[in-house]
Design an enzyme around this catalytic site. Structure first.
Site, PDB file in Angstrom:
ATOM      1  N   SER A  64       0.146  36.634  43.026  1.00 24.07           N
ATOM      2  CA  SER A  64       0.127  37.239  44.350  1.00 24.07           C
ATOM      3  C   SER A  64      -1.015  36.654  45.154  1.00 24.07           C
ATOM      4  O   SER A  64      -2.043  36.245  44.591  1.00 24.07           O
ATOM      5  CB  SER A  64      -0.054  38.756  44.254  1.00 24.07           C
ATOM      6  OG  SER A  64      -0.232  39.341  45.536  1.00 24.07           O
ATOM      7  N   TYR A 118      -4.584  46.735  41.886  1.00 21.89           N
ATOM      8  CA  TYR A 118      -3.445  45.825  41.710  1.00 21.89           C
ATOM      9  C   TYR A 118      -3.903  44.387  41.926  1.00 21.89           C
ATOM     10  O   TYR A 118      -3.564  43.482  41.152  1.00 21.89           O
ATOM     11  CB  TYR A 118      -2.330  46.183  42.690  1.00 21.89           C
ATOM     12  CG  TYR A 118      -1.276  45.109  42.815  1.00 21.89           C
ATOM     13  CD1 TYR A 118      -0.274  44.989  41.863  1.00 21.89           C
ATOM     14  CD2 TYR A 118      -1.292  44.206  43.882  1.00 21.89           C
ATOM     15  CE1 TYR A 118       0.696  43.996  41.969  1.00 21.89           C
ATOM     16  CE2 TYR A 118      -0.332  43.216  43.995  1.00 21.89           C
ATOM     17  CZ  TYR A 118       0.658  43.110  43.044  1.00 21.89           C
ATOM     18  OH  TYR A 118       1.611  42.120  43.148  1.00 21.89           O
TER      19      TYR A 118
END
Length: 248
Positions: free
Chosen positions: A153, A165
């Site tokens: 990501s 996250y």
């Protein structure tokens, strides 16, 4: 033992084929499903894993139960289940050329104010899941001089306040390079594909899509498949893909 199902005829007709084989975790929806579609269209035989049996069955039905698709129910957070998925793929197809560590989850909260109840599963899935897949598949990938693709990501490159996250994706960024430095000696390639904002079921737990332009799962799948299909001897290592307009 993993519950698994294959499209009719898969263990027979396709087992003797020399077509390349890919295993995709979290392949029943979103980016994983888009990658599976692309690879099936390109003549690959594909195994997809996921936690939800109904979702995997629906995905196979949507594609018309193709002969070259194997679905395996199981969590990437458990090594035995990942190993079983790899073993079943090898039994059915006889080889393994590519693994795509796509399965991931997010609690959409912060380290200072969030609910720790969901953090263990997120860390196990996002960090140990890819590591488990690498460990379970590396011997087969050595034989085919194959490729490992880790779906990371942009959050693994750009810190944002309290984003646990994002911390898991920083771990994936490091895992990709650490793995490359070891497995390149064996002829195995490693690619980290780090998407920005993508319109996928990832946002279901967030409650709404983020503002601004979003990429599609198909657009990220194009980058994954491009990396997989590089010429022999070429190793593309990091691909960061943002939608135009995303500043971070």
């Amino acid at each position: 033992m993993i519950n698994s199902s294959a499209a009719p005829g898969a263990p027979g007709a396709s087992a003797a084929s020399e077509a390349p084989v890919a295993l995709i975790t979290g392949g029943g929806s979103g980016i994983g499903a888009a990658v599976a579609r692309r690879l099936l269209d390109a003549g690959y035989r594909v195994t997809v894993t996921g936690r939800g049996e109904e979702r995997l069955r629906a995905f196979a039905a949507e594609l018309g139960e193709p002969e070259g698709l194997l679905t395996v129910v199981g969590s990437t957070a458990e090594y035995d289940r990942i190993q079983s998925a790899v073993d079943r793929t090898l039994r059915v197809y006889g080889r393994l050329d590519t693994v795509v560590a796509n399965a991931g989850t997010a609690t959409h909260d912060s380290v200072a104010e969030g609910d720790p109840a969901g953090w263990t599963d997120m860390v196990l899935t996002n960090v140990l899941g890819p590591a488990f897949l690498i460990r379970a598949s590396i011997d087969a990938l050595k034989e085919t001089r194959g490729r490992i693709v880790l779906v990371g990501s942009v959050a693994g490159f750009v810190p944002t306040p309290g984003n646990l996250y994002g911390a898991t994706k920083w771990a994936v960024t490091g895992l990709a390079e650490n793995t490359r430095r070891q497995v390149t000696e064996w002829g195995v390639g490693v690619t980290l594909v780090a998407p920005g904002r993508v319109e996928t079921p990832f946002w279901d737990g967030y409650g709404s899509l983020p503002p601004g332009h979003l990429l599609t799962a198909d657009q990220i799948a194009d980058s994954v498949v491009w990396a997989i299909r590089q010429p022999e001897g070429v190793d593309v290592n990091t691909v960061v893909v943002r939608p135009i307009g995303q500043p971070n």
